[in-house]
Design a protein around this motif. Structure first.
Motif, PDB file in Angstrom:
ATOM      1  N   THR A 111      22.603  50.719   4.257  1.00  0.00           N
ATOM      2  CA  THR A 111      23.672  51.268   5.085  1.00  0.00           C
ATOM      3  C   THR A 111      23.470  52.770   5.203  1.00  0.00           C
ATOM      4  O   THR A 111      22.881  53.392   4.325  1.00  0.00           O
ATOM      5  CB  THR A 111      25.069  51.011   4.486  1.00  0.00           C
ATOM      6  OG1 THR A 111      25.163  51.680   3.231  1.00  0.00           O
ATOM      7  CG2 THR A 111      25.353  49.537   4.304  1.00  0.00           C
ATOM      8  N   PRO A 132      23.700  48.442   9.916  1.00  0.00           N
ATOM      9  CA  PRO A 132      23.382  47.933   8.581  1.00  0.00           C
ATOM     10  C   PRO A 132      22.446  46.723   8.674  1.00  0.00           C
ATOM     11  O   PRO A 132      22.511  45.942   9.623  1.00  0.00           O
ATOM     12  CB  PRO A 132      24.726  47.509   8.000  1.00  0.00           C
ATOM     13  CG  PRO A 132      25.765  48.012   8.926  1.00  0.00           C
ATOM     14  CD  PRO A 132      25.111  48.339  10.227  1.00  0.00           C
ATOM     15  N   SER A 155      25.666  42.772   7.406  1.00  0.00           N
ATOM     16  CA  SER A 155      25.999  43.023   6.006  1.00  0.00           C
ATOM     17  C   SER A 155      26.005  41.720   5.229  1.00  0.00           C
ATOM     18  O   SER A 155      26.452  40.692   5.731  1.00  0.00           O
ATOM     19  CB  SER A 155      27.381  43.672   5.909  1.00  0.00           C
ATOM     20  OG  SER A 155      27.368  44.935   6.527  1.00  0.00           O
ATOM     21  N   THR A 176      22.952  47.965  -3.092  1.00  0.00           N
ATOM     22  CA  THR A 176      23.193  48.577  -1.794  1.00  0.00           C
ATOM     23  C   THR A 176      22.553  49.959  -1.807  1.00  0.00           C
ATOM     24  O   THR A 176      22.776  50.737  -2.737  1.00  0.00           O
ATOM     25  CB  THR A 176      24.699  48.693  -1.502  1.00  0.00           C
ATOM     26  OG1 THR A 176      25.253  47.371  -1.466  1.00  0.00           O
ATOM     27  CG2 THR A 176      24.955  49.368  -0.167  1.00  0.00           C
ATOM     28  N   GLN A 200      22.272  53.370   0.209  1.00  0.00           N
ATOM     29  CA  GLN A 200      22.893  54.178   1.254  1.00  0.00           C
ATOM     30  C   GLN A 200      21.987  55.374   1.502  1.00  0.00           C
ATOM     31  O   GLN A 200      21.709  56.164   0.604  1.00  0.00           O
ATOM     32  CB  GLN A 200      24.279  54.634   0.814  1.00  0.00           C
ATOM     33  CG  GLN A 200      25.038  55.304   1.924  1.00  0.00           C
ATOM     34  CD  GLN A 200      26.477  55.608   1.530  1.00  0.00           C
ATOM     35  OE1 GLN A 200      26.931  55.294   0.440  1.00  0.00           O
ATOM     36  NE2 GLN A 200      27.181  56.230   2.440  1.00  0.00           N
TER      37      GLN A 200
END
Length: 111
Positions: A34, A40, A56, A63, A65
């Motif tokens: 993300t 995403p 997602s 995860t 980022q």
């Protein structure tokens, strides 16, 4: 070369699959990406395969980022993942050790 992280990563993975197949054993792990500037997407790695999907995942292993610019640099090998992590350019929630194993796969996919 695509400037869409999803397409660039998908292309690298498809080209490298025969070469990286041995690194894809074990249980399936899901890595969600993300960040600003891109849709995403997530990778499912394990069981001898790697799949890349838009959207997602409901329960990712980790995860990641990261901004679009930094993700493109990571995929192209212009930014070191550990350096990016420790400088705050990349954030990981979930299993950090599994995320580190993903870096090895991405580096191998680059060839």
């Amino acid at each position: 070369m695509s400037e869409d992280p999803f397409e660039l990563l998908r292309s690298n993975i498809n080209q490298a699959l025969p070469r990286i197949q041995s690194r894809l054993s074990g249980p399936v792990k899901v890595f969600q990406f993300t960040g600003e500037g891109y849709e995403p997407f997530y990778l499912e790695v394990g069981g001898g395969t790697i799949k890349i999907n838009k959207g997602s995942h409901s329960s990712p292993t980790a995860t990641i980022q990261v901004s679009k610019d930094n993700l493109l640099k990571l995929i192209k090998g212009q930014l070191d993942a550990m350096q990016a992590y420790f400088s705050g350019q990349l954030k990981v929630t979930g299993n950090i050790l599994d995320a580190a194993s993903l870096v090895d796969i991405l580096n191998a996919a680059r060839g």
